[in-house]
Motif scaffolding. Structure first.
Motif, PDB file in Angstrom:
ATOM      1  N   TYR A   1      92.048  20.035  48.206  1.00  0.00           N
ATOM      2  CA  TYR A   1      92.873  21.347  48.977  1.00  0.00           C
ATOM      3  C   TYR A   1      94.040  20.488  49.770  1.00  0.00           C
ATOM      4  CZ  TYR A   1      94.080  25.455  51.341  1.00  0.00           C
ATOM      5  OH  TYR A   1      94.861  26.560  51.914  1.00  0.00           O
ATOM      6  N   LEU A   2      95.334  20.824  49.040  1.00  0.00           N
ATOM      7  CA  LEU A   2      96.323  19.873  49.330  1.00  0.00           C
ATOM      8  C   LEU A   2      97.504  20.591  50.511  1.00  0.00           C
ATOM      9  CD1 LEU A   2      97.338  18.439  45.894  1.00  0.00           C
ATOM     10  CD2 LEU A   2      95.937  17.541  47.723  1.00  0.00           C
ATOM     11  N   GLY A   3      97.843  20.172  51.592  1.00  0.00           N
ATOM     12  CA  GLY A   3      98.721  20.757  51.974  1.00  0.00           C
ATOM     13  C   GLY A   3      98.060  21.747  53.186  1.00  0.00           C
TER      14      GLY A   3
ATOM     15  N   GLU B   1      90.040  17.454  51.660  1.00  0.00           N
ATOM     16  CA  GLU B   1      91.643  17.768  51.911  1.00  0.00           C
ATOM     17  C   GLU B   1      92.619  16.430  52.139  1.00  0.00           C
ATOM     18  OE1 GLU B   1      91.142  19.265  55.706  1.00  0.00           O
ATOM     19  OE2 GLU B   1      90.734  21.202  55.341  1.00  0.00           O
ATOM     20  N   ASN B   2      93.857  16.852  51.957  1.00  0.00           N
ATOM     21  CA  ASN B   2      94.559  15.699  51.741  1.00  0.00           C
ATOM     22  C   ASN B   2      95.808  16.308  52.611  1.00  0.00           C
ATOM     23  OD1 ASN B   2      96.815  13.632  51.784  1.00  0.00           O
ATOM     24  ND2 ASN B   2      95.581  12.978  49.790  1.00  0.00           N
ATOM     25  N   ARG B   3      96.202  15.743  53.800  1.00  0.00           N
ATOM     26  CA  ARG B   3      97.082  16.341  54.913  1.00  0.00           C
ATOM     27  C   ARG B   3      98.420  15.346  54.980  1.00  0.00           C
ATOM     28  NH1 ARG B   3      93.900  19.564  59.173  1.00  0.00           N
ATOM     29  NH2 ARG B   3      91.963  19.725  57.878  1.00  0.00           N
TER      30      ARG B   3
ATOM     31  N   CYS C   1      89.105  13.837  54.737  1.00  0.00           N
ATOM     32  CA  CYS C   1      90.675  14.148  54.918  1.00  0.00           C
ATOM     33  C   CYS C   1      91.289  12.652  54.952  1.00  0.00           C
ATOM     34  CB  CYS C   1      90.994  14.752  56.342  1.00  0.00           C
ATOM     35  SG  CYS C   1      90.334  16.402  56.254  1.00  0.00           S
ATOM     36  N   GLU C   2      92.258  12.562  54.402  1.00  0.00           N
ATOM     37  CA  GLU C   2      92.975  11.339  54.428  1.00  0.00           C
ATOM     38  C   GLU C   2      94.412  11.537  54.665  1.00  0.00           C
ATOM     39  OE1 GLU C   2      90.358   9.368  50.482  1.00  0.00           O
ATOM     40  OE2 GLU C   2      92.422   8.958  50.784  1.00  0.00           O
ATOM     41  N   ARG C   3      94.992  10.658  55.099  1.00  0.00           N
ATOM     42  CA  ARG C   3      96.533  10.672  55.594  1.00  0.00           C
ATOM     43  C   ARG C   3      97.361  10.138  54.280  1.00  0.00           C
ATOM     44  NH1 ARG C   3      99.057   9.457  61.192  1.00  0.00           N
ATOM     45  NH2 ARG C   3     101.076  10.386  60.673  1.00  0.00           N
ATOM     46  N   THR C   4      98.311  10.929  53.960  1.00  0.00           N
ATOM     47  CA  THR C   4      99.204  10.390  52.757  1.00  0.00           C
ATOM     48  C   THR C   4     100.285   9.372  53.206  1.00  0.00           C
ATOM     49  OG1 THR C   4     100.423  12.566  52.909  1.00  0.00           O
ATOM     50  CG2 THR C   4      98.848  12.589  51.394  1.00  0.00           C
TER      51      THR C   4
END
Length: 102
Positions: free
Chosen positions: A56-58, A77-79, A99-102
């Motif tokens: 689930y992106l953004g 998630e990727n935020r 969750c990972e920080r891009t």
């Protein structure tokens, strides 16, 4: 503006409003039965497919991911904004993993 400068500016903007945005949308799904039904159908399709995980992106403050996870969907998630995950440095009350920080 380079990509890293653009990404940093976006992160700063998101971080600035993260706590207010999370509070504003905290109970959003309560008043949206159609959204809940669509998410339930999506979770069912994901589970039936045998997918190991779904991105689930953004994803803002994580309310949709938490809901999908509560339905048994293997979502991560990727935020862009780390503060969206943890407003004002607080732990995520929904306990979202991955969750990972891009």
């Amino acid at each position: 503006m380079t990509e890293s400068t653009y990404l940093h500016a976006t992160q700063v903007a998101y971080d600035t409003v993260a706590a207010d945005y999370a509070e504003l949308l905290r109970d959003e799904l309560v008043s949206k039965p159609l959204d809940r039904a669509m998410l339930a159908a999506f979770a069912e399709v994901v589970q039936a497919s045998g997918a190991k995980e779904v991105a689930y992106l953004g994803c803002g403050p994580g309310r949709i991911t938490a809901h999908l996870q509560s339905l048994g969907a293997p979502v991560f998630e990727n935020r862009v904004s780390w503060q969206q995950e943890r407003p004002q440095g607080e732990p995520d009350p929904q306990g979202i993993q991955g969750c990972e920080r891009t």
